[in-house]
Design an enzyme around this catalytic site. Sequence first.
Site, PDB file in Angstrom:
ATOM      1  N   CYS A   2      80.246-114.616   0.633  1.00 52.75           N
ATOM      2  CA  CYS A   2      79.653-116.121   0.432  1.00 52.75           C
ATOM      3  C   CYS A   2      78.285-116.075   0.396  1.00 52.75           C
ATOM      4  O   CYS A   2      77.380-115.279   1.036  1.00 52.75           O
ATOM      5  CB  CYS A   2      80.100-117.224   1.482  1.00 52.75           C
ATOM      6  SG  CYS A   2      81.984-117.009   1.786  1.00 52.75           S
ATOM      7  N   ARG A  27      77.035-110.371  -5.084  1.00 56.20           N
ATOM      8  CA  ARG A  27      77.630-110.260  -3.723  1.00 56.20           C
ATOM      9  C   ARG A  27      79.325-110.074  -3.658  1.00 56.20           C
ATOM     10  O   ARG A  27      80.176-110.066  -2.788  1.00 56.20           O
ATOM     11  CB  ARG A  27      77.169-111.362  -2.783  1.00 56.20           C
ATOM     12  CG  ARG A  27      75.766-111.170  -2.433  1.00 56.20           C
ATOM     13  CD  ARG A  27      75.187-112.428  -2.038  1.00 56.20           C
ATOM     14  NE  ARG A  27      75.814-112.939  -0.529  1.00 56.20           N
ATOM     15  CZ  ARG A  27      75.174-112.923   0.506  1.00 56.20           C
ATOM     16  NH1 ARG A  27      73.780-112.266   0.472  1.00 56.20           N
ATOM     17  NH2 ARG A  27      75.758-112.993   1.781  1.00 56.20           N
ATOM     18  N   TRP A  74      83.637-116.628  -1.109  1.00 54.53           N
ATOM     19  CA  TRP A  74      84.530-115.348  -0.936  1.00 54.53           C
ATOM     20  C   TRP A  74      85.698-115.661  -0.052  1.00 54.53           C
ATOM     21  O   TRP A  74      85.053-115.574   1.277  1.00 54.53           O
ATOM     22  CB  TRP A  74      83.675-113.992  -0.832  1.00 54.53           C
ATOM     23  CG  TRP A  74      84.642-112.976  -1.140  1.00 54.53           C
ATOM     24  CD1 TRP A  74      84.627-112.385  -2.444  1.00 54.53           C
ATOM     25  CD2 TRP A  74      85.201-112.030  -0.398  1.00 54.53           C
ATOM     26  NE1 TRP A  74      85.480-111.312  -2.660  1.00 54.53           N
ATOM     27  CE2 TRP A  74      85.758-110.992  -1.276  1.00 54.53           C
ATOM     28  CE3 TRP A  74      85.536-111.606   0.938  1.00 54.53           C
ATOM     29  CZ2 TRP A  74      86.551-110.046  -0.866  1.00 54.53           C
ATOM     30  CZ3 TRP A  74      86.150-110.860   1.188  1.00 54.53           C
ATOM     31  CH2 TRP A  74      87.018-109.741   0.546  1.00 54.53           C
ATOM     32  N   ASN A 100      78.608-120.401   5.183  1.00 54.37           N
ATOM     33  CA  ASN A 100      79.047-119.072   5.173  1.00 54.37           C
ATOM     34  C   ASN A 100      79.508-118.586   6.768  1.00 54.37           C
ATOM     35  O   ASN A 100      78.822-119.081   7.704  1.00 54.37           O
ATOM     36  CB  ASN A 100      77.581-117.979   5.124  1.00 54.37           C
ATOM     37  CG  ASN A 100      77.481-118.123   3.801  1.00 54.37           C
ATOM     38  OD1 ASN A 100      78.062-118.850   2.824  1.00 54.37           O
ATOM     39  ND2 ASN A 100      76.388-117.313   3.160  1.00 54.37           N
ATOM     40  N   GLY A 101      80.496-117.937   6.942  1.00 57.60           N
ATOM     41  CA  GLY A 101      80.777-117.531   8.383  1.00 57.60           C
ATOM     42  C   GLY A 101      82.225-117.896   8.637  1.00 57.60           C
ATOM     43  O   GLY A 101      82.803-118.411   7.619  1.00 57.60           O
ATOM     44  N   GLU A 481      91.238 -88.098   4.053  1.00 56.57           N
ATOM     45  CA  GLU A 481      90.056 -89.180   3.604  1.00 56.57           C
ATOM     46  C   GLU A 481      88.767 -88.410   3.150  1.00 56.57           C
ATOM     47  O   GLU A 481      88.324 -88.938   2.247  1.00 56.57           O
ATOM     48  CB  GLU A 481      90.222 -90.348   4.577  1.00 56.57           C
ATOM     49  CG  GLU A 481      89.293 -91.470   4.129  1.00 56.57           C
ATOM     50  CD  GLU A 481      89.276 -92.074   2.846  1.00 56.57           C
ATOM     51  OE1 GLU A 481      90.431 -91.813   2.211  1.00 56.57           O
ATOM     52  OE2 GLU A 481      88.504 -92.827   2.491  1.00 56.57           O
ATOM     53  N   LYS A 485      87.125 -88.459  -0.458  1.00 50.25           N
ATOM     54  CA  LYS A 485      85.870 -89.021  -0.561  1.00 50.25           C
ATOM     55  C   LYS A 485      85.054 -88.095  -1.540  1.00 50.25           C
ATOM     56  O   LYS A 485      84.499 -88.348  -2.330  1.00 50.25           O
ATOM     57  CB  LYS A 485      84.985 -89.331   0.665  1.00 50.25           C
ATOM     58  CG  LYS A 485      85.511 -90.552   1.527  1.00 50.25           C
ATOM     59  CD  LYS A 485      85.156 -92.070   0.679  1.00 50.25           C
ATOM     60  CE  LYS A 485      86.160 -92.427  -0.061  1.00 50.25           C
ATOM     61  NZ  LYS A 485      87.512 -93.064   0.122  1.00 50.25           N
ATOM     62  N   GLU A 488      86.070 -87.862  -5.203  1.00 50.48           N
ATOM     63  CA  GLU A 488      86.209 -89.029  -5.988  1.00 50.48           C
ATOM     64  C   GLU A 488      84.723 -89.106  -6.582  1.00 50.48           C
ATOM     65  O   GLU A 488      84.528 -89.148  -7.877  1.00 50.48           O
ATOM     66  CB  GLU A 488      86.416 -90.220  -5.020  1.00 50.48           C
ATOM     67  CG  GLU A 488      87.706 -90.674  -4.971  1.00 50.48           C
ATOM     68  CD  GLU A 488      87.930 -91.837  -4.167  1.00 50.48           C
ATOM     69  OE1 GLU A 488      88.621 -92.748  -4.342  1.00 50.48           O
ATOM     70  OE2 GLU A 488      87.233 -91.861  -2.974  1.00 50.48           O
ATOM     71  N   HIS A 504     100.098 -71.685   6.205  1.00 55.44           N
ATOM     72  CA  HIS A 504     101.412 -71.851   5.449  1.00 55.44           C
ATOM     73  C   HIS A 504     101.114 -71.456   4.013  1.00 55.44           C
ATOM     74  O   HIS A 504     101.757 -71.845   3.149  1.00 55.44           O
ATOM     75  CB  HIS A 504     102.205 -72.788   5.633  1.00 55.44           C
ATOM     76  CG  HIS A 504     102.888 -72.821   7.253  1.00 55.44           C
ATOM     77  ND1 HIS A 504     103.565 -71.610   7.648  1.00 55.44           N
ATOM     78  CD2 HIS A 504     102.541 -73.581   8.253  1.00 55.44           C
ATOM     79  CE1 HIS A 504     103.749 -71.875   8.959  1.00 55.44           C
ATOM     80  NE2 HIS A 504     103.288 -72.991   9.252  1.00 55.44           N
ATOM     81  N   LYS A 603      87.973 -99.404  -9.764  1.00 56.28           N
ATOM     82  CA  LYS A 603      88.093 -99.956  -8.239  1.00 56.28           C
ATOM     83  C   LYS A 603      89.414-100.479  -7.839  1.00 56.28           C
ATOM     84  O   LYS A 603      89.918-100.329  -6.756  1.00 56.28           O
ATOM     85  CB  LYS A 603      87.089-100.823  -8.122  1.00 56.28           C
ATOM     86  CG  LYS A 603      86.990-101.565  -6.824  1.00 56.28           C
ATOM     87  CD  LYS A 603      86.462-100.670  -5.672  1.00 56.28           C
ATOM     88  CE  LYS A 603      86.351-101.244  -4.748  1.00 56.28           C
ATOM     89  NZ  LYS A 603      86.454-100.170  -3.411  1.00 56.28           N
TER      90      LYS A 603
HETATM   91  C1  G6P Z   1      91.760 -97.038  -6.346  1.00 49.41           C
HETATM   92  C2  G6P Z   1      90.688 -96.849  -5.682  1.00 49.41           C
HETATM   93  C3  G6P Z   1      90.791 -96.210  -4.381  1.00 49.41           C
HETATM   94  C4  G6P Z   1      91.797 -97.399  -3.542  1.00 49.41           C
HETATM   95  C5  G6P Z   1      93.014 -97.194  -4.441  1.00 49.41           C
HETATM   96  C6  G6P Z   1      94.090 -98.399  -3.795  1.00 49.41           C
HETATM   97  O1  G6P Z   1      92.337 -95.723  -6.655  1.00 49.41           O
HETATM   98  O2  G6P Z   1      89.567 -96.217  -6.434  1.00 49.41           O
HETATM   99  O3  G6P Z   1      89.602 -96.294  -3.501  1.00 49.41           O
HETATM  100  O4  G6P Z   1      91.715 -96.571  -2.365  1.00 49.41           O
HETATM  101  O5  G6P Z   1      92.879 -97.587  -5.494  1.00 49.41           O
HETATM  102  O6  G6P Z   1      93.235 -99.564  -3.853  1.00 49.41           O
HETATM  103  P1  G6P Z   1      93.672-100.736  -2.987  1.00 49.41           P
HETATM  104  O7  G6P Z   1      92.947-101.916  -3.493  1.00 49.41           O
HETATM  105  O8  G6P Z   1      95.147-101.049  -3.211  1.00 49.41           O
HETATM  106  O9  G6P Z   1      93.208-100.355  -1.558  1.00 49.41           O
END
Ligand code: G6P
Length: 608
Positions: A2, A27, A74, A100-101, A481, A485, A488, A504, A603
């Site tokens: 927000c 934001r 938001w 906000n908050g 993960e 990262k 990606e 294996h 995204k």
């Molecule tokens: C896309 C994004 C990832 C994310 C995945 C799931 O591939 O690039 O970063 O983990 O979607 O997205 P979600 O919004 O469902 O967590």
Amino acid sequence: MCGIVGYVGQRQALPLLVEGLKRLEYRGYDSAGVAMMEQNRLSITKSAGRISVLEQQLDVDGSTATTGIAHTRWATHGAPTEINAHPHGDASHRIALVHNGIIENYTALKKYLQQKEVPFVSDTDTEVLAQLIGHLYRGNLEEAVREALRDVHGTFGIAVVCADEPGTIVAARRGSPLLIGVGQDEYLVASDASAILAHTSQVVYLSDNEMAVISADSLHTTTLDAVPVTKEIQEVEWTLDQIELAGHTHFMEKEIFEQPEALRNCMRGRVDLAEGKVHLGGFADVARELTRARRFIMTACGTAWHAGLVGEYLLEDLGRIPTEVEYASEFRYRNPVIEYGTVTVAISQSGETADTLAALGEARQRGALALGVVNVVGSSIARETDAGIYLHVGPEIGVASTKAFTGQVAVLAMIAAFVGRRKHLSQSATQEFLEALSQIPDRMEKALENNAKAKAIAEAYADRDNWLYLGRGYQYPVALEGALKLKEISYIHAEGLPAAEMKHGPIALISDGMPVVVIATQGLQYNKIISNIEEVRARGGRVIAIATEGDSQIANLASDVLYVPDTLEPLQPMLTVIPLQLIAYHAAIARGCNVDKPRNLAKSVTVE
Ligand code: G6P
């Protein structure tokens, strides 16, 4: 997140406020609104969606108001609709407030006001505060705000106007930033300097538990207890770009560093240490079904799927409930068996991922209770569930998910404790777990101190095209993960594995100088992971270890070590993932990649 902007002075306020709102767009927001003092009458205009939609409803150049407040919302409490957007007013239409908050005790306050026959129109915690101020107003806005805030638990940055005091704005803060812009015969209020920088760079930063009363020619600051405070005027030296990124170079970096605060927000009002309980308002109606559940199925994509994997371990450990994790894209098409007593949990940052949404629908149709662990309030997945818990980690802008991952793990840990406590966990065992959970944000701050070292490691190995990530138990999802990262954003090929699986097949890949990231924190399988490190070393691999602070033997075995603070093993993923996020971030920069917008990725994946 927000944003607030307000103006009192000699100029037309509305064009200035709309411009300020646009500056706050970066934001992230889902609705917006303004409250203007038009000839001693309060006029509130709000809309869901973009600021341009709000603008169409306003006569921006025709407004004569010289006082007003505005907000980008938001959503946290209540869907992102026009009614839930700020400003919120009181029943007498004299007061308008932007906030906000989070008001943690809003349910109790709302009940109190409803007993006094105060009518409510929205689902928000903010309206409760606006109504409370209206209820207490006796001709002095400053006094009414002060009195109302005495009863409020939670966090706030607020700006309030009153039709009976047209040239005044009252602002106050606790735990949510707020500053006053000092101009020539005018003052502004904002949650973020970017909203007002076009008009003044002279600002007064309010501290927690402080209030300011501004008019065209005066600024008066006190504590919330009415003790006068003299504030220094400071010069904002940042450019607009720098403010948007809060001094960081990329949103991903900003979001990595925001994690301690994001997790504090995520756990606020939910973790009750004294009682050894977790309060999950969203589960109030399904608590009994959860206690009786026979099986959990987590379904998600990408990073959220990795969080689900941590959730599987957590729910089996603490909740003693059989749990599976399913890729949403597989689950939706493979005729899954959903028995009586199955609970499905869809995990998603955006709440819009098409496969996750469809998987949830499939499970629901077959009779499962459908839960959501979602960041974006009012998103499609949030709307399709029977019940859910929001992450409250704020908008995530960088494509590579960071703070959403740790937020998802924190929420799943709270769900596991919630279910566990109802089944077999003792109060003291729950207390011990929650105590450790509540210490995670501070420990994350320590883990972030690895930044310079992570950068050096990333730069040293950025030219290698193949990396491995190994972990066992709770660290296996973190290995996945960490590898994701790196892939990606730096386009380096990386594979995450449960360490024992290396033998294996993947061990054949290890050649001289290949970076192998091993998460080797203290825990049940520590000795076994040390053996895996030996196996990698014997084949010439370069071991980058993530270890627990105080581990004195690991430095003799690994080429590089990044230390994280100790915590209970089930909570370690929220700390061990941090150095991996930092390594990926710096490797991407070293390779000249576009960190926030990596090639070929979106995204939010709203198509199959
Ligand atoms: C896309 C994004 C990832 C994310 C995945 C799931 O591939 O690039 O970063 O983990 O979607 O997205 P979600 O919004 O469902 O967590």
